[in-house]
Design a protein around this motif. Structure first.
Motif, PDB file in Angstrom:
ATOM      1  N   GLU A  10       1.863 -17.210   1.992  1.00 17.36           N
ATOM      2  CA  GLU A  10       1.339 -15.863   2.233  1.00 17.36           C
ATOM      3  C   GLU A  10       0.411 -15.436   1.095  1.00 17.36           C
ATOM      4  O   GLU A  10      -0.670 -14.861   1.333  1.00 17.36           O
ATOM      5  CB  GLU A  10       2.504 -14.877   2.376  1.00 17.36           C
ATOM      6  CG  GLU A  10       2.082 -13.431   2.603  1.00 17.36           C
ATOM      7  CD  GLU A  10       3.267 -12.478   2.659  1.00 17.36           C
ATOM      8  OE1 GLU A  10       3.034 -11.244   2.635  1.00 17.36           O
ATOM      9  OE2 GLU A  10       4.428 -12.950   2.717  1.00 17.36           O
ATOM     10  N   LEU A  11       0.807 -15.740  -0.144  1.00 20.98           N
ATOM     11  CA  LEU A  11      -0.016 -15.368  -1.290  1.00 20.98           C
ATOM     12  C   LEU A  11      -1.293 -16.203  -1.373  1.00 20.98           C
ATOM     13  O   LEU A  11      -2.359 -15.689  -1.741  1.00 20.98           O
ATOM     14  CB  LEU A  11       0.802 -15.509  -2.578  1.00 20.98           C
ATOM     15  CG  LEU A  11       1.977 -14.546  -2.732  1.00 20.98           C
ATOM     16  CD1 LEU A  11       2.780 -14.874  -3.982  1.00 20.98           C
ATOM     17  CD2 LEU A  11       1.484 -13.101  -2.779  1.00 20.98           C
TER      18      LEU A  11
ATOM     19  N   ASP B 219       7.270 -16.814  -0.361  1.00 17.08           N
ATOM     20  CA  ASP B 219       6.018 -16.153   0.018  1.00 17.08           C
ATOM     21  C   ASP B 219       4.787 -16.916  -0.469  1.00 17.08           C
ATOM     22  O   ASP B 219       3.680 -16.365  -0.466  1.00 17.08           O
ATOM     23  CB  ASP B 219       5.987 -14.721  -0.507  1.00 17.08           C
ATOM     24  CG  ASP B 219       6.108 -14.643  -2.032  1.00 17.08           C
ATOM     25  OD1 ASP B 219       6.224 -15.709  -2.678  1.00 17.08           O
ATOM     26  OD2 ASP B 219       6.094 -13.519  -2.579  1.00 17.08           O
TER      27      ASP B 219
ATOM     28  N   LYS C 275       0.265  -9.496  -4.840  1.00 18.73           N
ATOM     29  CA  LYS C 275      -0.951  -9.132  -4.110  1.00 18.73           C
ATOM     30  C   LYS C 275      -1.777  -8.127  -4.906  1.00 18.73           C
ATOM     31  O   LYS C 275      -3.020  -8.177  -4.894  1.00 18.73           O
ATOM     32  CB  LYS C 275      -0.586  -8.578  -2.740  1.00 18.73           C
ATOM     33  CG  LYS C 275      -0.072  -9.633  -1.768  1.00 18.73           C
ATOM     34  CD  LYS C 275       0.222  -9.048  -0.399  1.00 18.73           C
ATOM     35  CE  LYS C 275       0.659 -10.145   0.574  1.00 18.73           C
ATOM     36  NZ  LYS C 275       0.958  -9.601   1.928  1.00 18.73           N
TER      37      LYS C 275
ATOM     38  N   THR D 200       6.317  -9.867  -3.930  1.00 17.97           N
ATOM     39  CA  THR D 200       5.139 -10.204  -3.121  1.00 17.97           C
ATOM     40  C   THR D 200       4.073  -9.118  -3.261  1.00 17.97           C
ATOM     41  O   THR D 200       2.882  -9.413  -3.452  1.00 17.97           O
ATOM     42  CB  THR D 200       5.525 -10.363  -1.647  1.00 17.97           C
ATOM     43  OG1 THR D 200       6.526 -11.371  -1.525  1.00 17.97           O
ATOM     44  CG2 THR D 200       4.313 -10.751  -0.802  1.00 17.97           C
TER      45      THR D 200
END
Length: 410
Positions: free
Chosen positions: A89-90, A86, A60, A56
């Motif tokens: 979230e990404l 994730d 990012k 993750t």
């Protein structure tokens, strides 16, 4: 904004593109090889997750780099990207950092709740894969039940008020006769139809001879795009068809290493999303300099941006329209990169293929297919089975099923 690389003289935008840009207009990012399906034509031979996937934090960091380079947007795919724990979230992180996201999905995670969330998201577009206007045609290629999964996702997006999401169709011998039906489905649900070309990449190499459109179907497709092309997305899929006469809407140029590229799940950067092979590997994001250094200083990309000979194709009247066709299609069918496209509508590719020994064709660089994936032309192998007693409980959930990973980690 993405800047044009210096060029002494150019009268057309395509001339600037040929010499490469400071940053890609867009890039394809395969977040994971994990997938709940085993589509026969999968260009990345996806199925099982690679344990070396970017973390993750690493993802990012890539997004931060793309923001600094002012990349317009990324096409996120896989595998099935939404099964990565994730994923959302990404997507949110990319949106917050002004990097647009278009993600491709088979629809498995597009619930009514997710569809509602997507409507409220900035910089996010959704693309549902559908390779048949009926379950009979679609499920032959994508697997039993995949048609209903895709249609359910389409209905959920429509009911949530998501406008102009994309329905993406890989054109095959099985579905060319359904072009009007695909357009009707897109119109019914307020979506935009996107047609893409079948390439002999990944598992597509195994089914190319049986699934790629016939010469007559290529003409049907061209005529249909002439009538509907302004309202249908094609990207750089069908510029080889321009040799029929009138140039089609879209980028009539192979953008590999010039305006597009691919990042795979472990950070390898390839010149083309359809050419996942060591010959087109430009570097890895985990090396010093990251993506920026690869894009701007890779020897491979420099070669692709240099003037190309075009080989014998330059003597063809239609070379300025088709530009010799698709690099990946040529490579995986054994044709030279300066030779004709295997689907050259003037017939030169078909002639060239007669001299190719299929046993010498290059194989995909990676294959993460499910071990139980059906493979065209496979033959039974005799094995002996023995029973081993279970002495301890498994240490983790079975990682060959990405949906199980998702349910365990949530």
């Amino acid at each position: 904004m993405t800047k044009l690389a210096p060029l002494k003289s150019a009268n057309r935008l395509v001339d600037f593109f040929e010499s490469g840009l400071d940053a890609p207009i867009c890039l394809t990012w395969e977040l994971t090889y994990a997938c709940n399906l085993s589509c026969l034509h999968c260009l990345s031979s996806s199925g099982r997750r690679d344990p070396r996937e970017l973390t993750t934090a690493e993802c990012k960091s890539v997004i931060d780099e793309l923001e600094r380079m002012q990349v317009f947007y990324v096409n996120i795919g896989g595998g099935e990207p939404t099964v990565r724990p994730d994923f959302w979230e990404l997507v949110d992180y990319a949106s917050e950092h002004h990097v647009g996201v278009k993600f491709s999905t088979n629809g498995i995670k597009i619930t009514p709740e997710v569809a509602t969330r997507l409507v409220a998201s900035d910089y996010v577009d959704v693309q549902i894969s559908l390779d048949g206007a009926t379950a009979e045609i679609n499920d032959k290629v994508r697997g039993e039940g995949s048609y209903e999964t895709a249609m359910r996702a389409i209905r959920n997006l429509f009911n949530a008020g998501f406008k102009d999401f994309k329905i993406s169709v890989v054109c095959t011998r099985e579905n060319i006769d359904q072009l009007d039906e695909f357009k009707a489905i897109a119109d019914q649900y307020g979506a935009q139809l996107r047609l893409t070309r079948l390439r002999p990449s990944g598992r597509g190499r195994d089914v190319w001879d049986d699934l790629h459109p016939t010469a007559d179907q290529q003409r049907v497709l061209y005529d249909w795009l002439v009538l509907h092309g302004e309202k249908v997305l094609t990207g750089d899929s069908f510029f080889h068809l321009s040799a029929f006469g009138k140039a089609l809407p879209g980028l009539n140029l192979c953008g590999a290493g010039r305006v597009v590229c691919l990042i795979d799940p472990i950070g390898d950067v390839y010149a083309c999303p359809f050419a996942i092979h060591e010959d087109f590997l430009a570097g890895n994001l985990r090396s010093d300099g990251g993506f920026t250094d690869i894009w701007r200083n890779s020897e491979l990309f420099a070669q692709l941006r240099s003037p190309q000979s075009g080989g014998a194709c330059t003597s063809c009247t239609f070379f300025d329209s088709c530009r010799g066709g698709c690099m990946a299609a040529k490579f995986f069918t054994g044709l030279p990169l300066d030779g004709p496209d295997p689907e050259c509508v003037q017939g030169y590719g078909e002639q060239a293929l007669l001299s190719i020994n299929k046993s010498d064709l290059p194989a995909a660089h990676v294959d993460r297919s499910h071990r139980t994936s059906p493979r065209l032309g496979s033959t039974p192998v005799s094995i002996s089975l023995t029973k081993r007693p279970i002495t301890a409980q498994p240490v983790s959930a079975c990682s060959t099923n990405p949906l199980l990973i998702q349910s365990v980690t949530n």
